[in-house]
Enzyme design. Structure first.
Site, mmCIF file in Angstrom:
data_model
loop_
_atom_site.group_PDB
_atom_site.id
_atom_site.type_symbol
_atom_site.label_atom_id
_atom_site.label_comp_id
_atom_site.label_asym_id
_atom_site.label_seq_id
_atom_site.Cartn_x
_atom_site.Cartn_y
_atom_site.Cartn_z
ATOM 1 N N HIS A 125 -38.787 -37.089 5.593
ATOM 2 C CA HIS A 125 -40.239 -36.929 5.440
ATOM 3 C C HIS A 125 -40.877 -36.218 6.633
ATOM 4 C CE1 HIS A 125 -40.497 -40.945 7.597
ATOM 5 N NE2 HIS A 125 -41.525 -40.328 8.162
ATOM 6 N N ASP A 156 -34.151 -40.846 3.066
ATOM 7 C CA ASP A 156 -35.052 -40.447 4.135
ATOM 8 C C ASP A 156 -34.307 -40.003 5.392
ATOM 9 O OD1 ASP A 156 -37.587 -39.862 5.056
ATOM 10 O OD2 ASP A 156 -37.933 -41.851 5.880
ATOM 11 N N SER A 232 -41.228 -41.434 13.651
ATOM 12 C CA SER A 232 -40.287 -41.192 12.560
ATOM 13 C C SER A 232 -39.143 -40.290 12.994
ATOM 14 C CB SER A 232 -41.000 -40.517 11.380
ATOM 15 O OG SER A 232 -41.653 -41.451 10.571
#
Length: 290
Positions: A125, A156, A232
């Protein structure tokens, strides 16, 4: 096998209303991955509060779920090494050269240097919405252009490859299956664009599942080390400075979207297994249905 899904993430400084799953722009990728495995004696628990990807400004990407790499549980916890053999600052200093910041279009995030060939592991992402150049910034202030090797949107995980492979410091990979609740961990990355940030905490739980009711990630490590937007793809490391997770999401209870001490990371056993397949050319998009 879960159906495809996408996640939208608001800018790091904007109010975040909670789970905002919606259309994405990432094209599907091909072949199926490994069959899911589970660690014995642990139960996946769905998170009842809002879950937000720990992504930087303006990104659009996606995930649905993924499978755990099959591995035997061990009990060799490295927690004691933090107090007996090294300080937290020693661990952080050793790991920081292996953690990078990533700029991908309107999205910003983090990543880890996986090998000396220039491969970088991050979240899908973080890079799914990139339209053009992806830039990787290293802890010494240098930067390099990167290309997307492949990504597993459901798990992911994505792999990048930087052009400049000189002076890379690959991260040491630990055994995420050997973790115990209470183990000391550090989260490293670039929350809110603050490169080289380090937070500390413990493993709060194992085999967590996060979901908004339609899409989910399972088998996650839960930690109270502060994780915020921009973390992230960054590293969660144990007391030896070994990678035991890729930071991916946080739970929130209000519109701020900030850390409340409930963060989630993809276990290193899963992340590295996926990365190895992507590097080998298997552009798969999740577990097989068999």
């Amino acid at each position: 096998m879960f159906p495809p899904g996408h996640v939208h993430s608001d800018p790091a400084t904007a109010a975040h209303p909670g789970p905002v799953f919606g259309p994405g722009t990432t094209p599907p990728v091909g072949a199926p991955g490994p069959v899911a495995g589970r660690r014995g004696g642990r139960i996946a628990v769905a998170v009842a509060v809002a879950v937000a990807l720990a992504l930087g400004a303006g990104g659009v990407g996606g995930f649905v779920g993924y499978s755990l790499a099959e591995s035997q549980v061990t009990t060799d916890s490295p927690s004691a090494l933090v107090s007996d053999s090294a300080t937290l600052s020693d661990v952080a200093a050793a790991v920081q050269p292996s953690v990078v910041s990533i700029g991908a279009g309107q999205s910003t995030g983090s990543g880890v240097v996986y090998d000396d060939q220039g491969h970088i592991i991050t979240n899908s992402h973080v890079v799914a919405s990139a339209q053009g150049d992806i830039e990787v910034r290293f802890s010494d202030g240098s930067s390099s252009k990167a290309t997307l090797v492949g990504m597993d949107e459901r798990g992911d995980i994505a792999v990048l490859k930087v052009e400049d492979t000189s002076n890379l410091t690959p991260i040491a990979v630990g055994d995420s299956n050997g973790l115990s609740v209470g183990d000391t961990v550090l989260a490293l990355g670039s929350p809110l664009g603050l490169d080289g940030s380090v937070t500390s905490g413990i493993v709060s739980a194992m085999d967590r599942a996060i979901s908004d009711g339609s899409s989910s990630l399972q088998g996650l490590i839960q930690t109270d080390a502060a994780i915020n937007r921009g973390n992230s793809g960054g590293a969660l490391v144990n007391g030896r400075g070994e990678l035991i997770g890729i930071n991916t999401a946080i739970a929130t209870t209000d519109s701020s979207g900030g850390s409340i001490g409930v963060g989630f990371a993809i276990p290193s056993a899963t992340a590295t297994s996926t990365a190895d397949q992507l590097i080998a050319g298997a552009r798969w998009n999740g577990p097989s249905s068999g």
